[in-house]
Design a protein around this motif. Structure first.
Motif: not given
Ligand SMILES: Cc1cc2nc3c(=O)[nH]c(=O)nc-3n(C[C@H](O)[C@H](O)[C@H](O)COP(=O)(O)OP(=O)(O)OC[C@H]3O[C@@H](n4cnc5c(N)ncnc54)[C@H](O)[C@@H]3O)c2cc1C
Ligand SMILES: Nc1ncnc2c1ncn2[C@@H]1O[C@H](COP(=O)(O)O)[C@@H](O)[C@H]1O
Lengths: 318, 261
Positions: A133, A232, A235-236, A242, A245, A248-249, A267-268, A274, A282, B17, B119
């Motif tokens: 990350a 996410r 998006v979800d 997507h 987004q 991480q994914t 964190i994701q 980062q 905001v 980590r 993925m």
């Protein structure tokens, strides 16, 4: 110096900015040879030459135009062999990583993904990556004859170094194995008129805090000439596609400025933003973790703060 | 029919980590777990198994240290039929090339009809293993699928690429990677947790796979980590609480001062 193959992203809209960044890195490592899978135009060749491409190889095999990774990897492996390339550089996108992984197997090459820097080293290239990350930086040296490296957009500033490229159309032979996947349908992503997310200098992202209404986020982004992203959660919930987004994914971005609106800063999510130069948040909740990493934090409702700033920016412009 | 589902044991992303002195991922300092993104692969395997008229066996396969057995255990609890854990001291320090060599050998030995992966690993996040396995096995590779259909031996998926969304198709055997948009993984119920204890897990080493020690591991890795450094954490800057437009004023000033407009 050996040759360094750069896989270009080039089309009717010209050459992508990350491709020019790759050329800048390639010049440090050897003779930049650009591969264009598809047709090129005089303008594309000119732009590539202005950024230091000593050769432009176009491969006009129809099976390569569909964008599937297996035939692309097979074609690149042949060209890398022909040119005795010591490095192959690609832009870090999911599609290019598929190609890079296959190419590394074919060439028994050192494989580095998501590099943020590439330098010549003693036994091969030396790369830097940002991992976990964006919380650690790793420097690695390759010890193979060939290295396949995917580089994150915005890792270097593209510089000009004009040369007259030799343009060549080359043939490749594709095997049955690498053409075993059929494309039934392909719908190109709709153009938004905004800059490409991973290339943009400014990204404005909306999260669950938008409540599903991205109008304020989009208007603010447009006032800054920025790209729009989403968390996410947004998006979800079906509020934003997507493809936008961040995290991480999703996409990883490293713009000059990242604005997180109604995003808590999980964190994701941080994994995808980062390394941005500056961060603005905001958020209604003063305890939101995103404030711990923001250069400027505004505790407030995005639906009032963003439109007010958008207005002020427009007024200032007159 | 047999599906092999690849599951990886990774340090928990929500913990601290980092790296050990030898440049490998520090597995002491944080808890490990089944990579969240691989839960989607297990889920998709179970959905395909449930939708099929045939008897479908779902084998969870992992390569990793002793602790990686936990990833198998979790996959069995979610519903996989059996597990294979490839574990050998000589595998330690493998790069993607080495990992794909070992996993491809294990897959060949299992002779599946379909391989399903996540993925990307949540620790390495390379997202290259599925493509590498497809290349090594010589089987079609369909990656980053969010919608999956299996009709007889024809696999059709929808994949969101960089520039287009594509419906692509290939015949089994094939390698498939699924995204976190492919369907939420189920929670293992108490019944499945109990049932998992009786499921068979095999341990294989390099000998079982017919691989030489010097073909894998740190010895064969084509990249060596020279240095790892924690990035200085981002510092919290100024925080302004909005009242009567003070938030907007501060933001406008920030944008102007930073020459973002
Ligand atoms: C394996 C895995 C992968 C993941 N990958 C990603 C990824 O790639 N990208 C990603 O983003 N997430 C990812 N996540 C999800 C991540 O953990 C978070 O759930 C997600 O980022 C939360 O999105 P959010 O910040 O929009 O929503 P929330 O966490 O619900 O935060 C919403 C915020 O909006 C604020 N807010 C509400 N109303 C307003 C308002 N009117 N004005 C201002 N602020 C307001 C709230 O105070 C809150 O802080 C992943 C999770 C897992 C397990
Ligand atoms: N050591 C491993 N054992 C089992 N599966 C793995 C391993 N490494 C990677 N994978 C699988 O490959 C996918 C992509 O991994 P990566 O290319 O490392 O990001 C993961 O989601 C897993 O399904």
């Amino acid at each position: 110096m050996g040759s360094v193959i750069v896989l270009a992203e080039a089309g009717e809209q010209g050459v992508s900015k990350p491709t020019l960044e790759l050329l800048t890195l390639a010049r440090r490592l050897g003779e930049p040879v650009v591969v264009v899978l598809g047709e090129t135009t005089g303008e594309v060749v000119q732009t590539l030459g202005r950024h230091g491409a000593t050769a432009v190889l176009t491969v006009a095999e129809p099976a390569l135009q569909e964008g599937l990774p297996a035939p692309r990897a097979e074609a690149l492996a042949q060209l890398a062999g022909d040119r005795q390339a010591s490095v192959v550089l690609l832009t870090s996108t999911p599609d290019a990583k598929d190609v890079a992984g296959r190419l590394a197997v074919r060439l028994t090459a050192a494989l580095v993904t998501d590099a943020i820097d590439v330098q010549p080293g003693e036994g091969g290239v030396v790369t830097r990556q940002s991992v976990f990350a964006g919380s650690w930086t790793v420097e690695a040296a390759s010890t193979a004859d060939v290295a396949v490296v995917t580089v994150k957009p915005n890792s270097v500033e593209a510089e000009e170094a004009p040369v007259e490229p030799a343009v060549e159309t080359v043939q490749v032979t594709l095997s049955e194995t690498s053409t075993a996947v059929r494309v039934l349908e392909s719908s190109p992503k709709a153009a938004t008129g905004r800059p490409e997310l991973t290339e943009a200098a400014i990204v404005v992202s909306g999260g669950r805090g938008t409540g599903g209404d991205f109008a304020a986020v989009e208007a603010f982004a447009d006032a800054l000439g920025a790209a729009v992203g989403a968390s996410r959660a947004a998006v979800d919930s079906g509020w934003y596609p997507h493809a936008y987004q961040i995290g991480q994914t999703g996409k990883t971005v490293s713009p000059q400025l990242y604005v997180a609106a109604g995003i808590s800063g999980a964190i994701q999510h941080r994994a995808g933003m980062q390394t941005s130069r500056a961060v603005v948040a905001v958020n209604k909740d003063p305890e939101a973790p995103i404030f711990e990493m923001a250069d400027l934090g505004v505790v407030g409702d995005l639906h009032t703060v963003l439109p007010a700033v958008t207005e002020q920016l427009r007024d200032a412009r007159g | 029919m047999r599906i092999v589902t690849l599951v990886k044991y990774v340090p928990d992303a929500t913990g601290e980590r980092g790296f050990s002195e030898d440049g490998t991922v520090d597995r002491e300092g944080t808890d490990g777990r089944l990579s969240e993104l691989d839960e989607y692969a297990v889920e998709q395997s179970l959905r395909l198994a449930e939708a099929s008229d045939d008897e479908v066996e779902v084998v969870a396969l992992t390569m990793g240290p002793d602790d990686a057995a936990d990833a198998i255990k979790k996959a069995l609890q979610i519903g996989a039929s059996s597990g294979v854990h490839v574990c050998d001291d000589d595998i330690a320090g493998s790069d993607a090339l080495g990992t794909s060599l070992v996993l491809a050998a294990a897959i060949r030995k299992l002779e599946p009809d379909l391989v399903i992966t996540g993925m990307a690993s949540t620790d390495g996040v390379m997202g290259v293993l599925p493509a590498m396995l497809s290349e090594r096995l010589g089987w079609p590779g369909l990656t980053l699928a969010h919608t999956v259909e299996l009709d007889g031996r024809t696999l059709t998926v929808v994949r969101d690429g960089d520039t287009a969304s594509q419906r692509v198709q290939a015949e089994l055997p094939a390698v498939l990677s699924v995204t976190d948009q492919s369907g939420e993984p189920r929670y293992p119920g108490l019944k499945n947790v109990m049932a998992a204890k009786k499921k068979k897990v095999e341990e294989w080493d390099l000998d079982d796979l017919g691989l030489e020690a010097d073909a894998v591991g740190a010895a064969a890795a084509l990249t060596t980590v020279r240095e790892t450094a924690p990035r200085p954490p981002r510092q919290a800057g100024r925080v302004v609480t909005d009242s009567d437009g003070s938030g907007a004023a501060a933001l406008t000033e920030f944008l102007t001062a930073g020459k973002y407009v």
